[in-house]
Design a protein around this motif. Structure first.
Motif, PDB file in Angstrom:
ATOM      1  N   GLU A  99      45.717  39.481  22.076  1.00  0.00           N
ATOM      2  CA  GLU A  99      44.498  40.174  22.473  1.00  0.00           C
ATOM      3  C   GLU A  99      44.803  41.469  23.212  1.00  0.00           C
ATOM      4  OE1 GLU A  99      40.215  39.097  24.574  1.00  0.00           O
ATOM      5  OE2 GLU A  99      41.980  37.930  25.108  1.00  0.00           O
ATOM      6  N   ARG A 100      43.954  42.468  22.963  1.00  0.00           N
ATOM      7  CA  ARG A 100      44.104  43.748  23.652  1.00  0.00           C
ATOM      8  C   ARG A 100      42.919  44.081  24.568  1.00  0.00           C
ATOM      9  NH1 ARG A 100      46.991  44.836  18.839  1.00  0.00           N
ATOM     10  NH2 ARG A 100      49.032  45.777  19.276  1.00  0.00           N
ATOM     11  N   GLY A 101      41.777  43.470  24.322  1.00  0.00           N
ATOM     12  CA  GLY A 101      40.640  43.779  25.173  1.00  0.00           C
ATOM     13  C   GLY A 101      39.374  43.104  24.692  1.00  0.00           C
ATOM     14  N   VAL A 102      38.331  43.231  25.495  1.00  0.00           N
ATOM     15  CA  VAL A 102      37.034  42.668  25.143  1.00  0.00           C
ATOM     16  C   VAL A 102      35.927  43.612  25.611  1.00  0.00           C
ATOM     17  CG1 VAL A 102      36.931  41.282  27.274  1.00  0.00           C
ATOM     18  CG2 VAL A 102      35.503  40.655  25.318  1.00  0.00           C
ATOM     19  N   ILE A 103      34.930  43.788  24.770  1.00  0.00           N
ATOM     20  CA  ILE A 103      33.769  44.619  25.070  1.00  0.00           C
ATOM     21  C   ILE A 103      32.551  43.707  25.120  1.00  0.00           C
ATOM     22  CG2 ILE A 103      32.256  46.442  24.196  1.00  0.00           C
ATOM     23  CD1 ILE A 103      34.880  47.532  22.790  1.00  0.00           C
ATOM     24  N   ILE A 104      31.785  43.798  26.195  1.00  0.00           N
ATOM     25  CA  ILE A 104      30.594  42.962  26.365  1.00  0.00           C
ATOM     26  C   ILE A 104      29.396  43.879  26.616  1.00  0.00           C
ATOM     27  CG2 ILE A 104      29.532  41.084  27.664  1.00  0.00           C
ATOM     28  CD1 ILE A 104      32.430  40.304  28.534  1.00  0.00           C
ATOM     29  N   ASN A 105      28.485  43.904  25.670  1.00  0.00           N
ATOM     30  CA  ASN A 105      27.295  44.729  25.793  1.00  0.00           C
ATOM     31  C   ASN A 105      26.097  43.894  26.238  1.00  0.00           C
ATOM     32  OD1 ASN A 105      28.587  47.121  24.860  1.00  0.00           O
ATOM     33  ND2 ASN A 105      28.374  46.409  22.755  1.00  0.00           N
ATOM     34  N   THR A 106      25.106  44.557  26.800  1.00  0.00           N
ATOM     35  CA  THR A 106      23.894  43.865  27.245  1.00  0.00           C
ATOM     36  C   THR A 106      22.742  44.168  26.297  1.00  0.00           C
ATOM     37  OG1 THR A 106      24.608  44.023  29.559  1.00  0.00           O
ATOM     38  CG2 THR A 106      22.296  43.510  29.152  1.00  0.00           C
ATOM     39  N   ALA A 107      22.320  43.144  25.566  1.00  0.00           N
ATOM     40  CA  ALA A 107      21.131  43.241  24.728  1.00  0.00           C
ATOM     41  C   ALA A 107      19.956  42.746  25.568  1.00  0.00           C
ATOM     42  CB  ALA A 107      21.312  42.425  23.451  1.00  0.00           C
ATOM     43  N   SER A 108      19.025  42.020  24.979  1.00  0.00           N
ATOM     44  CA  SER A 108      17.882  41.460  25.700  1.00  0.00           C
ATOM     45  C   SER A 108      17.141  40.545  24.752  1.00  0.00           C
ATOM     46  CB  SER A 108      16.939  42.571  26.177  1.00  0.00           C
ATOM     47  OG  SER A 108      15.704  42.036  26.608  1.00  0.00           O
TER      48      SER A 108
ATOM     49  N   VAL B 105      34.339  41.761  20.590  1.00  0.00           N
ATOM     50  CA  VAL B 105      33.061  42.391  20.949  1.00  0.00           C
ATOM     51  C   VAL B 105      32.001  41.298  21.031  1.00  0.00           C
ATOM     52  CG1 VAL B 105      31.326  44.118  20.362  1.00  0.00           C
ATOM     53  CG2 VAL B 105      33.722  44.492  19.730  1.00  0.00           C
ATOM     54  N   MET B 106      31.325  41.236  22.170  1.00  0.00           N
ATOM     55  CA  MET B 106      30.267  40.265  22.399  1.00  0.00           C
ATOM     56  C   MET B 106      29.050  40.960  23.005  1.00  0.00           C
ATOM     57  SD  MET B 106      31.009  37.055  21.593  1.00  0.00           S
ATOM     58  CE  MET B 106      29.937  36.107  22.679  1.00  0.00           C
ATOM     59  N   ALA B 107      27.926  40.280  22.971  1.00  0.00           N
ATOM     60  CA  ALA B 107      26.722  40.774  23.646  1.00  0.00           C
ATOM     61  C   ALA B 107      26.016  39.606  24.308  1.00  0.00           C
ATOM     62  CB  ALA B 107      25.782  41.475  22.673  1.00  0.00           C
ATOM     63  N   ILE B 108      25.408  39.876  25.439  1.00  0.00           N
ATOM     64  CA  ILE B 108      24.574  38.904  26.137  1.00  0.00           C
ATOM     65  C   ILE B 108      23.134  39.423  26.078  1.00  0.00           C
ATOM     66  CG2 ILE B 108      24.087  37.740  28.321  1.00  0.00           C
ATOM     67  CD1 ILE B 108      27.010  38.254  29.111  1.00  0.00           C
TER      68      ILE B 108
ATOM     69  N   MET C  79      41.762  35.783  27.798  1.00  0.00           N
ATOM     70  CA  MET C  79      42.333  36.740  28.736  1.00  0.00           C
ATOM     71  C   MET C  79      42.275  36.151  30.146  1.00  0.00           C
ATOM     72  SD  MET C  79      40.997  40.585  29.615  1.00  0.00           S
ATOM     73  CE  MET C  79      41.016  41.033  27.875  1.00  0.00           C
ATOM     74  N   LYS C  80      43.391  36.139  30.795  1.00  0.00           N
ATOM     75  CA  LYS C  80      43.440  35.625  32.159  1.00  0.00           C
ATOM     76  C   LYS C  80      43.028  36.733  33.124  1.00  0.00           C
ATOM     77  CE  LYS C  80      46.532  33.562  35.582  1.00  0.00           C
ATOM     78  NZ  LYS C  80      45.541  32.546  35.985  1.00  0.00           N
ATOM     79  N   LEU C  81      41.984  36.475  33.903  1.00  0.00           N
ATOM     80  CA  LEU C  81      41.506  37.457  34.865  1.00  0.00           C
ATOM     81  C   LEU C  81      42.428  37.467  36.073  1.00  0.00           C
ATOM     82  CD1 LEU C  81      37.659  36.764  34.699  1.00  0.00           C
ATOM     83  CD2 LEU C  81      39.015  38.446  33.434  1.00  0.00           C
ATOM     84  N   SER C  82      42.944  38.652  36.382  1.00  0.00           N
ATOM     85  CA  SER C  82      43.905  38.774  37.475  1.00  0.00           C
ATOM     86  C   SER C  82      43.994  40.225  37.909  1.00  0.00           C
ATOM     87  CB  SER C  82      45.289  38.290  37.020  1.00  0.00           C
ATOM     88  OG  SER C  82      45.846  39.197  36.077  1.00  0.00           O
ATOM     89  N   SER C  83      44.841  40.477  38.873  1.00  0.00           N
ATOM     90  CA  SER C  83      45.038  41.835  39.384  1.00  0.00           C
ATOM     91  C   SER C  83      45.734  42.744  38.377  1.00  0.00           C
ATOM     92  CB  SER C  83      45.850  41.790  40.684  1.00  0.00           C
ATOM     93  OG  SER C  83      47.115  41.192  40.454  1.00  0.00           O
ATOM     94  N   GLU C  84      46.210  42.175  37.281  1.00  0.00           N
ATOM     95  CA  GLU C  84      46.846  42.983  36.244  1.00  0.00           C
ATOM     96  C   GLU C  84      45.838  43.539  35.247  1.00  0.00           C
ATOM     97  OE1 GLU C  84      49.847  40.632  34.411  1.00  0.00           O
ATOM     98  OE2 GLU C  84      51.049  40.431  36.233  1.00  0.00           O
ATOM     99  N   ILE C  85      44.582  43.115  35.388  1.00  0.00           N
ATOM    100  CA  ILE C  85      43.527  43.508  34.447  1.00  0.00           C
ATOM    101  C   ILE C  85      42.602  44.534  35.094  1.00  0.00           C
ATOM    102  CG2 ILE C  85      41.531  42.697  33.126  1.00  0.00           C
ATOM    103  CD1 ILE C  85      44.182  41.740  32.014  1.00  0.00           C
TER     104      ILE C  85
ATOM    105  N   ALA D  40      35.143  36.826  28.878  1.00  0.00           N
ATOM    106  CA  ALA D  40      36.434  37.499  29.000  1.00  0.00           C
ATOM    107  C   ALA D  40      37.585  36.504  28.886  1.00  0.00           C
ATOM    108  CB  ALA D  40      36.512  38.247  30.328  1.00  0.00           C
ATOM    109  N   GLU D  41      37.393  35.310  29.420  1.00  0.00           N
ATOM    110  CA  GLU D  41      38.472  34.322  29.453  1.00  0.00           C
ATOM    111  C   GLU D  41      38.583  33.496  28.173  1.00  0.00           C
ATOM    112  OE1 GLU D  41      38.917  33.196  34.136  1.00  0.00           O
ATOM    113  OE2 GLU D  41      37.172  32.375  33.084  1.00  0.00           O
ATOM    114  N   ASN D  42      37.490  33.383  27.421  1.00  0.00           N
ATOM    115  CA  ASN D  42      37.466  32.524  26.241  1.00  0.00           C
ATOM    116  C   ASN D  42      37.645  33.361  24.981  1.00  0.00           C
ATOM    117  OD1 ASN D  42      36.887  30.714  24.141  1.00  0.00           O
ATOM    118  ND2 ASN D  42      35.380  29.606  25.358  1.00  0.00           N
ATOM    119  N   THR D  43      38.851  33.367  24.444  1.00  0.00           N
ATOM    120  CA  THR D  43      39.190  34.244  23.329  1.00  0.00           C
ATOM    121  C   THR D  43      38.456  33.882  22.038  1.00  0.00           C
ATOM    122  OG1 THR D  43      41.387  34.346  24.328  1.00  0.00           O
ATOM    123  CG2 THR D  43      41.148  35.344  22.169  1.00  0.00           C
ATOM    124  N   MET D  44      37.950  32.682  21.937  1.00  0.00           N
ATOM    125  CA  MET D  44      37.238  32.279  20.728  1.00  0.00           C
ATOM    126  C   MET D  44      35.835  32.880  20.633  1.00  0.00           C
ATOM    127  SD  MET D  44      38.873  30.565  18.469  1.00  0.00           S
ATOM    128  CE  MET D  44      37.614  29.698  17.534  1.00  0.00           C
TER     129      MET D  44
END
Length: 255
Positions: A139-148, A186-189, A1-7, A234-238
């Motif tokens: 792609e339609r979107g990305v969800i990034i959750n915070t684990a620990s 869906v990813m988590a950090i 996903m390209k980060l820009s003012s359209e996002i 967000a930028e790396n679709t893989m």
């Protein structure tokens, strides 16, 4: 996903700490940011400074989440990026001088950290799947959750916190699989110990003690380093269905 003012992005817990750093990093890349937080004064100040919008939100309450998302979408449209940073970390042992661990406290921690992430992620995903696919991958979107890292290295007194963050880590892959056909990742950090206001308020000797468990670099993490990883995800679709430890090789001892 390209980060820009359209996002458009939404970030929970964005009035301070890691969430604030994420909001700032995305805004620097011209992404429209929606700030979700319980702190109205600081949340509105951050939104105004970043040219975004604010909605007060109790992430543990599904109705509050629905109302907050509707308010933000009315301003900036459907979000393509959802970042969950809201969380609490009270310390309490399984059994203390007062007796057994307070069940209400355990439920509160899980309600904010785990159920809150679930509420926001699922409701955000429900909006994402209805959008037009973008890019060569659809792609339609990305969800990034915070684990620990507490999900694996929970210390004495972290039973509620560690359990809640283990839940966040555990929902990552099945949710990614659920949403794969809709083009939502869906990813988590899982951050180690970062220099947020909660930690930097400790005496320097306490901060040094916490940092000593990092292999390299031997220091606390910087919130902007967490935010940088969010932007890369967000930028790396893989990147999908994975929990990334961001901890300088830290493995926490029992206490």
């Amino acid at each position: 996903m390209k980060l820009s003012s359209e996002i458009t992005a939404i970030i929970t817990g964005a009035a301070s700490g890691l969430g604030l750093a994420v909001a700032e990093a995305l805004a620097e890349r011209d992404v429209r940011v929606g700030i979700l937080d319980m702190n109205e004064d600081e949340g509105r100040e951050v939104a105004a400074r970043l040219g975004g919008s604010f909605a007060r939100c109790d992430v543990s309450d599904a109705v509050s989440v629905s109302e907050a998302l509707s308010a933000l979408r009315a301003v900036h449209g459907q979000e393509r990026i959802c970042v969950n940073c809201a969380g609490i970390a009270p310390a309490h042992r399984s059994v203390s001088k007062e007796g057994a661990h307070d069940a209400a406290l355990f439920a509160k921690v899980c309600g904010i950290n785990l159920i809150g992430s679930f509420n926001v992620a699922t409701q955000s995903a429900a909006g994402m799947v209805g959008t037009d696919a973008t890019g060569a991958d659809g792609e339609r979107g990305v969800i990034i959750n915070t684990a620990s890292i507490a999900a694996w290295d929970g210390q004495v007194g972290q039973i509620a916190y560690a359990a809640s963050k283990a839940g966040v880590a555990g929902l990552t892959l099945p949710m990614a699989r659920d949403l794969a056909r809709s083009g939502v990742r869906v990813m988590a950090i899982a951050p180690g110990i970062f220099g947020t206001a909660m930690v930097t308020s400790f005496p320097q000797e306490v901060q040094d003690s916490l940092a000593q468990h990092a292999q390299f670099p031997p220091r606390l993490g910087k919130p902007e380093e967490f935010a940088s990883l969010v932007c890369h995800i967000a930028e790396n679709t893989m990147l999908n269905g994975e929990v990334i430890r961001l901890d300088a090789g830290t493995r926490m001892p029992p206490k």
